[in-house]
Every structure is written in structure tokens, then in C-alpha cells.
Design a protein around this motif. Structure first.
Motif, PDB file in Angstrom:
ATOM      1  N   LEU A  55       0.994  -1.034  -0.019  1.00  0.00           N
ATOM      2  CA  LEU A  55       0.073   0.111   0.050  1.00  0.00           C
ATOM      3  C   LEU A  55       0.816   1.253   0.030  1.00  0.00           C
ATOM      4  CD1 LEU A  55      -2.651   1.460   0.227  1.00  0.00           C
ATOM      5  CD2 LEU A  55      -2.470   0.984   2.856  1.00  0.00           C
ATOM      6  N   GLU A  56       1.917   1.393   0.837  1.00  0.00           N
ATOM      7  CA  GLU A  56       2.798   2.637   0.823  1.00  0.00           C
ATOM      8  C   GLU A  56       3.442   2.877  -0.374  1.00  0.00           C
ATOM      9  OE1 GLU A  56       4.240   5.928   2.566  1.00  0.00           O
ATOM     10  OE2 GLU A  56       2.694   4.444   3.253  1.00  0.00           O
ATOM     11  N   LYS A  57       4.009   1.444  -1.076  1.00  0.00           N
ATOM     12  CA  LYS A  57       4.650   1.812  -2.121  1.00  0.00           C
ATOM     13  C   LYS A  57       3.700   2.416  -3.236  1.00  0.00           C
ATOM     14  CE  LYS A  57       7.759  -0.802  -5.602  1.00  0.00           C
ATOM     15  NZ  LYS A  57       8.338  -2.040  -6.011  1.00  0.00           N
ATOM     16  N   ALA A  58       2.621   1.737  -3.329  1.00  0.00           N
ATOM     17  CA  ALA A  58       1.467   2.344  -4.435  1.00  0.00           C
ATOM     18  C   ALA A  58       1.123   3.711  -4.202  1.00  0.00           C
ATOM     19  CB  ALA A  58       0.375   1.293  -4.257  1.00  0.00           C
ATOM     20  N   TYR A  59       1.024   4.122  -2.922  1.00  0.00           N
ATOM     21  CA  TYR A  59       0.624   5.238  -2.358  1.00  0.00           C
ATOM     22  C   TYR A  59       1.874   6.494  -2.674  1.00  0.00           C
ATOM     23  CZ  TYR A  59       0.023   9.323   0.620  1.00  0.00           C
ATOM     24  OH  TYR A  59       0.074  10.604   1.155  1.00  0.00           O
ATOM     25  N   MET A  66       1.431  12.315  -9.250  1.00  0.00           N
ATOM     26  CA  MET A  66       0.457  13.439  -9.508  1.00  0.00           C
ATOM     27  C   MET A  66       1.055  14.712  -9.166  1.00  0.00           C
ATOM     28  SD  MET A  66      -2.656  12.379  -9.789  1.00  0.00           S
ATOM     29  CE  MET A  66      -3.971  13.369  -8.913  1.00  0.00           C
ATOM     30  N   GLU A  67       2.130  14.919  -8.259  1.00  0.00           N
ATOM     31  CA  GLU A  67       3.089  15.739  -7.976  1.00  0.00           C
ATOM     32  C   GLU A  67       3.638  16.165  -9.068  1.00  0.00           C
ATOM     33  OE1 GLU A  67       5.355  14.587  -4.785  1.00  0.00           O
ATOM     34  OE2 GLU A  67       3.898  15.485  -3.233  1.00  0.00           O
ATOM     35  N   GLN A  68       4.063  15.362 -10.109  1.00  0.00           N
ATOM     36  CA  GLN A  68       4.846  15.783 -11.457  1.00  0.00           C
ATOM     37  C   GLN A  68       4.028  16.035 -12.143  1.00  0.00           C
ATOM     38  OE1 GLN A  68       6.887  12.114 -12.921  1.00  0.00           O
ATOM     39  NE2 GLN A  68       8.089  13.441 -14.412  1.00  0.00           N
ATOM     40  N   GLN A  69       2.907  15.645 -12.353  1.00  0.00           N
ATOM     41  CA  GLN A  69       1.723  16.060 -13.290  1.00  0.00           C
ATOM     42  C   GLN A  69       1.092  17.411 -12.829  1.00  0.00           C
ATOM     43  OE1 GLN A  69      -0.977  12.986 -14.335  1.00  0.00           O
ATOM     44  NE2 GLN A  69      -2.252  14.257 -15.871  1.00  0.00           N
ATOM     45  N   TYR A  70       0.531  17.427 -11.833  1.00  0.00           N
ATOM     46  CA  TYR A  70       0.030  18.847 -11.335  1.00  0.00           C
ATOM     47  C   TYR A  70       0.586  19.880 -10.469  1.00  0.00           C
ATOM     48  CZ  TYR A  70      -3.963  15.728 -12.909  1.00  0.00           C
ATOM     49  OH  TYR A  70      -4.685  14.942 -13.767  1.00  0.00           O
ATOM     50  N   GLY A  71       1.733  19.499 -10.029  1.00  0.00           N
ATOM     51  CA  GLY A  71       2.635  20.442  -9.308  1.00  0.00           C
ATOM     52  C   GLY A  71       1.994  21.193  -8.052  1.00  0.00           C
ATOM     53  N   LEU A  77      -4.057  20.629  -2.802  1.00  0.00           N
ATOM     54  CA  LEU A  77      -4.952  19.619  -2.219  1.00  0.00           C
ATOM     55  C   LEU A  77      -4.462  18.602  -1.006  1.00  0.00           C
ATOM     56  CD1 LEU A  77      -6.120  18.269  -5.845  1.00  0.00           C
ATOM     57  CD2 LEU A  77      -7.480  19.528  -4.247  1.00  0.00           C
ATOM     58  N   THR A  78      -3.071  18.504  -1.220  1.00  0.00           N
ATOM     59  CA  THR A  78      -2.642  17.538  -0.124  1.00  0.00           C
ATOM     60  C   THR A  78      -2.386  18.216   1.260  1.00  0.00           C
ATOM     61  OG1 THR A  78      -0.393  17.696  -0.764  1.00  0.00           O
ATOM     62  CG2 THR A  78      -1.320  16.020  -1.725  1.00  0.00           C
ATOM     63  N   SER A  79      -2.499  19.347   1.321  1.00  0.00           N
ATOM     64  CA  SER A  79      -2.588  20.025   2.608  1.00  0.00           C
ATOM     65  C   SER A  79      -3.964  20.092   3.274  1.00  0.00           C
ATOM     66  CB  SER A  79      -2.491  21.683   2.224  1.00  0.00           C
ATOM     67  OG  SER A  79      -3.698  22.234   1.595  1.00  0.00           O
ATOM     68  N   ASP A  80      -4.808  19.363   2.526  1.00  0.00           N
ATOM     69  CA  ASP A  80      -6.256  18.977   3.184  1.00  0.00           C
ATOM     70  C   ASP A  80      -6.094  17.443   3.828  1.00  0.00           C
ATOM     71  OD1 ASP A  80      -8.715  18.272   4.192  1.00  0.00           O
ATOM     72  OD2 ASP A  80      -9.644  18.823   1.907  1.00  0.00           O
ATOM     73  N   ALA A  81      -6.047  17.279   5.105  1.00  0.00           N
ATOM     74  CA  ALA A  81      -6.164  15.943   5.661  1.00  0.00           C
ATOM     75  C   ALA A  81      -7.274  14.925   5.209  1.00  0.00           C
ATOM     76  CB  ALA A  81      -6.230  15.872   7.130  1.00  0.00           C
ATOM     77  N   GLY A  82      -8.336  15.497   4.908  1.00  0.00           N
ATOM     78  CA  GLY A  82      -9.427  14.750   4.400  1.00  0.00           C
ATOM     79  C   GLY A  82      -9.288  14.330   3.191  1.00  0.00           C
ATOM     80  N   TYR A  83      -8.519  15.288   2.272  1.00  0.00           N
ATOM     81  CA  TYR A  83      -8.305  14.887   0.517  1.00  0.00           C
ATOM     82  C   TYR A  83      -7.309  13.632   0.778  1.00  0.00           C
ATOM     83  CZ  TYR A  83      -6.517  15.016  -3.911  1.00  0.00           C
ATOM     84  OH  TYR A  83      -6.144  14.374  -5.270  1.00  0.00           O
TER      85      TYR A  83
END
Length: 625
Positions: A55-59, A66-71, A77-83
Motif C-alpha cells: 500500500l505504501e509503495k503504491a501510495y 500526481m505531484e509531477q503532473q499537477y505540481g 490539495l494534499t494540505s487537506d487531511a480529508g483529501y
């Protein structure tokens, strides 16, 4: 005193007590081992485990993609714990789906042979040089990706079986011509509309919120005001790169390394050969006789390439006169390889050779002799390797020393920082599901929220985050999980209720306007009283940029001259009226073909999702993490 203790420990009772103590440790150890095993499992699917490591490797892989694609957009988005929690859940759902598909493929008896895997690997562009499979490149790429040949073959087997099943689903879906034409007509349709927007702010002074309403809202939505446990960390981090710049190497060290590892700079002999294959899975006298007769023609001066085209069962190489291209040792069938490397010069032809594929006649066409790259040509590479080796030795020594001082002086990171020659860094407060990127490692997070670090206020052990990458952390500050008191959120709730009340007042007002409009009454004066007016839009598309998404969605659901009240994300309210539907232009054949492809793809995705949902409904799935 020590003597008495020594004497007492030799007695029968003392030995019995010692035995009980040893047994208690044994059982405690076994129990802890058994109990801890479940902590490594994220989910169980029909008795098969998905581990936390998987799971961790896939995550991490998906997060990096996603970081490479959307910067920066993804970082926000990742600053939101719920997201982040939903993002991680989505990764686990995907792994569960893949596991279910693997099990379905196994139940259907889908298999991939070793020979199919071998052919797939040989044909992969990543492992080819000048269009030919290169074994050295293959092994180098596997090492770089962290694979052994055996584990990569296992990965390929799973992937190819999955594709067998997915291809069977994809191949069964299609879209009809009239479906594509109808879809095009709907997509190209535009609409004329008008709308009037009522700002909720116009009703702010008409809304009152009592303390009783605030209290009632608080009690009804109390879970919204729960805070998550938070910690901030102080940490010292050390990587191999931190040491590399200070490493000094001598010319003698470089020369010694080169001589000791000369095989790393040696290019093995390669050969180019052609063959004529007479396919046979077993010993066959008739096939052997045919091979011997063709060999006689070759020895009598017959054109090898023409004979290969006429007789070879290997039709692919036969088209090129039997040419197999360049190959080194370890690529071909052992019997074939032995015969090919026994030939001495270009033009030499072997006798008939038996391999697992049949009978071969082999002709050597060219030889690339073994070569050794000169020291000067690889000096930079050797320098890097020697410096890395020396830095690794220093890193290991520092790691041991850091582990000692972190344990011996648990109340501060000062000594750890001094040994590592690094400064102490700190993080802001963060929750378990939304750690800052610098400490977003499962080992760090688990340690940060452990009872030992929080309650006892000690240093962590040395945490190995990767190859030659360590960190020691301690909790700098801690906030327990709690529910915020009413007085802390009183103003927040009041603002929410005021906004909701103002929007509801605006909605009630515009609903009255809608009723008058439906009764063919003149609403001009009513709009004027609020300083409002209709806004007209013509030929609005489904993806119109200048109009609220909510208004567009409502518009394409309405019939002509019908109205709808729409809540906007701004908190305002709009009354939308559809004036006219405009049909689009007919599609040409290329557009229709493209739409059919898109529809078929959409159907395939829906079918795949339906299959997964069906498998999930029948599966025994236990989510542990």
C-alpha cells in the motif's frame, strides 16, 4: 554481597525461578511476534493479504506521479487531511480491485507460459540496443529499478495475466453508429438562456441568529468540531550526499579499484550468426536427415541465406537469410550457444546441432572480441564509486555513533546534531494523515505518534528511511485529539447560520419571482426593487467558461421556456430560464469514428467497474488499516 548473590543463584529454587523467567520471555516474545504480524497487513481479500508495504509503495508512486503532473495544484490539495485520507483509500481500493481480478483470472484458468514471458521481455524496447535485445542492458535496468530477474518475471506474469482478462473485457465492447450520432448531436447542442442572480448579501440584515440556534447547531454537528491529534517534530537528518563533498580520494585508490574491478569495464565477446532451424520437439530421424541434406548443400557452396528462406522453420529470421543479430553468452539455448561460440571465424558453418527447439545449422557471420575500457575513459565513474564507498563507510560509523548518543542522551538532539554535523530542524504541527513531505515516511509518522515519544519525551531510535538515509526525531510539541468547546466555535457557527439564513431568504424571494413568472405576471418592478435584471446568454455550450457551472447544468436539463432556481457555490441564488435549444452541425465520418471509439472505451470502463463491484460483492474483504 555479590558473593552471596552468586551463591544463591546456584540453588535449585533459583534455577527453577530462572527457568520460569526464561519461559515468560519466550512466550512474550512469541506472543508479540504473533500479535505484531497483523500490523503489517492493510487488507485481506478472500484470504490473500495486501501488505502495508504494498500500500505504501503504491501510495508513494501515485503521489509522486500526481505531484509531477499537477505540481503546486496537487500540493494544495494534499494540505487537506480529508483529501489525503480519501486519496489513500482510493489507492487501497485499487489494490483490492487488482487482487480480485488476479483471483478471477486464476479461477478462470488464465495462464502465461515461461516462453511467452521470455518473448515479451526480449521484445520490450527498453531492453534493446539498435532494435536487438541486449542482456547487459536488461540486467542493468532491472538493478536500477530494484528488481531481480526472477522477481521481474513474476511481475511480468501477473501483469500479462491481468491483461489477458482486461483484453477480453475490452474486446467485447463496441458502440453503434446511431449511438455515436446521437452523442455528437447532444455534445454539439447549444442553448439560449437568461438568468437573474440574487446576492444573498441583500438579505443579511433580515437574518438573526440566536444563541439557542448556535447551541442547537453545535450539538447536531458536534463531530465537525473534533480536532485530530497533532505533533510537531524536531529532527536530525543525515544522507550519504551530506558526506560526499568532504570525501578525498587518491590516484592510487582509483587505480587499485579499477584493477580489482576490471571485469566491470570488460565488454564480453559477442557474435552475429545466422541459422537454419528444422523444428522438432523430440529426436526425429527424418528431420535430422533433412537437416543433414541441407548441410551438405551448404558445404557444396549453396547460398546459406537462400537455403534458410527455403527450409528454416524460424520464419522471422528466414526472411533475413537466417540472421539472428548480435548476442552474447547467456541469451541463446545452451546447446546452440556452445556450438556458435566454438566457430572460429566469420563464414564458418557448424555441423547439425540439436537444441530444445529442434535441429540447427549455424553460420558465424561476425565477431566482436572482448574489450576492456581504458582507465582514463572511466576515471570519473571510478572516482564516484570510490568516493561513494568511502562515504558509505563513514556513514555507517556515524549511524552507529548517532544511535548511541540518541539512546544515551534521550532528552535532547543536541549531541545527535553534533555527531552528524547537521542542524536540528523542526516542523509545524501536523496530523497523522497529513505529515509534511520531509517527514512523510511511515516509520517517522509511526514513531512521532508513538506513546513512547509523546509520553516520555525521548528521542526516537535511528530511523532508516532508505538506502543511506537516516533520521532521529523527537516530539517538540503535542496537541491531543479533542472536541472544540462551543465558545471556541461560536463565531464560526454564527457566520455559517447567517450565510445559510441569507441564502434561504434569497431563495424564498426568487421562488416568489418564479411563481409570478409562471403565472405570466410582469416581474420587472419586483426585480427593480432589488436593483436586479436579466442577463442574456446565447449559444451557450456545455463547457461555457463565462457562466456558473451550476447554471449551465440546470440549463441543459430544462425544456424550452421552463425555469429553475439554482444555488450557487458563492452562496447566492439564481433563477434560470431556457429560451431556445440550438441543434449542432452533423458529424463527418472521422468524428463519428472517434466518438464510437470514445463510447466503446467508456463502456469498457463501466464494464470493468461493474465486474470489480460484482467481485467485491461476493468477496470476503477485511480492511485492517
Amino acid at each position: 554481597m555479590l558473593e552471596r548473590i552468586r551463591e544463591g543463584s546456584q540453588g535449585v529454587w533459583a534455577m527453577g525461578i530462572l527457568g520460569l523467567v526464561i519461559l515468560s520471555f519466550m512466550f512474550a516474545g512469541v506472543g508479540s511476534y504473533i500479535n505484531s504480524s497483523g500490523a503489517t497487513v492493510a487488507a485481506n481479500v478472500n484470504g490473500e493479504e495486501i501488505t502495508l508495504d504494498e500500500l505504501e509503495k503504491a501510495y508513494q508512486n501515485e503521489r509522486a506521479r500526481m505531484e509531477q503532473q499537477y505540481g503546486d495544484a496537487f500540493a494544495t490539495l494534499t494540505s487537506d487531511a480529508g483529501y489525503l485520507q480519501n486519496f489513500r483509500k482510493g489507492i487501497l481500493d485499487r489494490l483490492i480491485g487488482e487482487k480480485l481480478m488476479d483471483q478471477a483470472a486464476d479461477n478462470l484458468g488464465l495462464r502465461v507460459s515461461d516462453e511467452q514471458i521470455k518473448k515479451a521481455i526480449v521484445s520490450m524496447n527498453e531492453f534493446q540496443i539498435d532494435g536487438k535485445f541486449d542482456n547487459d542492458r536488461y540486467l542493468a535496468i532491472l538493478r536500477q529499478a530494484g528488481y531481480q530477474p526472477s522477481t521481474f518475471r513474476d511481475y511480468m506474469r501477473v501483469d500479462m495475466v491481468r491483461r489477458q482478462l482486461s483484453q477480453s473485457l475490452i474486446g467485447s465492447e463496441f458502440a453503434l453508429l446511431n449511438e455515436a450520432q446521437f452523442a455528437h448531436m447532444i455534445q454539439q447542442q447549444t442553448r439560449d438562456l437568461r438568468y437573474v442572480t440574487v446576492p444573498a448579501s441583500k438579505f443579511n440584515d433580515k437574518v438573526e441568529v440566536s444563541e439557542e440556534q448556535i447551541s442547537t447547531y453545535y450539538q447536531a454537528n458536534i463531530s465537525q468540531f473534533d480536532t485530530e491529534e497533532k505533533v510537531s517534530l524536531a529532527y536530525v537528518e543525515l544522507t550519504l550526499e551530506d558526506l560526499m563533498s568532504d570525501v578525498v580520494v587518491t590516484e592510487q585508490e582509483l587505480s587499485d579499484y579499477y584493477q580489482q574491478n576490471i571485469n566491470d569495464y570488460r565488454t564480453s565477446e559477442e557474435r552475429q550468426a545466422s541459422h537454419i532451424l528444422f523444428e522438432s520437439s523430440e529426436d526425429d530421424d527424418s528431420v535430422l536427415a533433412l537437416a543433414e541434406s541441407v548441410l551438405a548443400k551448404v558445404e557444396d557452396g549453396g547460398d546459406f541465406a537462400e537455403l534458410a528462406k527455403e527450409y528454416s522453420s524460424d520464419t522471422f529470421s528466414a526472411e533475413n537469410g537466417g540472421d539472428l543479430g548480435w548476442f552474447g553468452k547467456g541469451i541463446m539455448d545452451p546447446a546452440f550457444e556452445e556450438a556458435a561460440f566454438e566457430l572460429n571465424a566469420a563464414g564458418d558453418v557448424s555441423s547439425v546441432v540439436k537444441s530444445s527447439f529442434g535441429y540447427h545449422i549455424i553460420k558465424l557471420t561476425d565477431v566482436k572480441p572482448e574489450e576492456v575500457t581504458a582507465f582514463e575513459d572511466v576515471k570519473d565513474e571510478v572516482t564516484t564509486k570510490v568516493k561513494t564507498s568511502k562515504a558509505e563507510e563513514e556513514f555507517y560509523a556515524l549511524q552507529l555513533r548517532i544511535a548511541e548518543v540518541a539512546f544515551e542522551m534521550p532528552d535532547s538532539l543536541e549531541e545527535v546534531a553534533a555527531v552528524a554535523n547537521k542542524s536540528i530542524q523542526t516542523t509545524d504541527l501536523f496530523t497523522r494523515v497529513a505529515p509534511p513531505q520531509v517527514v512523510a515516511n511511515p516509520k517517522v509518522v509511526a514513531s512521532a505518534f508513538s506513546d513512547e515519544l509523546i509520553a516520555e519525551g525521548v528521542n526516537s531510535e535511528v530511523l532508516e528511511l532508505g538506502t543511506n538515509h537516516i533520521m532521529v526525531v523527537r516530539v517538540a510539541s503535542h496537541e491531543e485529539e479533542r472536541t472544540k468547546a462551543l465558545d471556541e466555535v461560536n463565531q464560526q457557527i454564527k457566520s455559517t447560520l447567517l450565510a445559510e439564513g441569507a441564502q434561504q431568504a434569497a431563495r424564498d424571494w426568487i421562488l416568489d419571482v418564479k411563481t409570478q413568472l409562471a403565472n405570466n405576471e410582469d416581474i420587472t418592478a419586483k426585480l427593480d426593487s432589488m436593483e436586479l435584471s436579466w442577463e442574456d446568454k446565447t449559444a451557450v455550450t456545455r463547457n461555457e467558461a463565462g457562466v456558473s457551472r451550476s447554471i449551465i447544468e440546470a440549463t441543459f436539463k430544462l425544456a424550452e421556456n421552463k425555469t429553475e432556481v439554482v444555488d450557487l457555490i458563492t452562496g447566492d441564488v439564481s433563477l434560470v430560464q431556457l429560451m431556445k435549444v440550438n441543434e449542432g452541425e452533423a458529424a463527418d465520418s472521422m468524428q463519428i469514428t472517434s466518438i464510437q471509439t470514445q463510447l466503446a472505451s467508456l463502456k469498457t470502463q463501466n464494464l470493468y467497474s461493474a465486474v470489480i463491484e460484482s467481485l467485491r460483492a461476493e468477496a470476503d474483504i477485511e480492511i485492517l488499516q
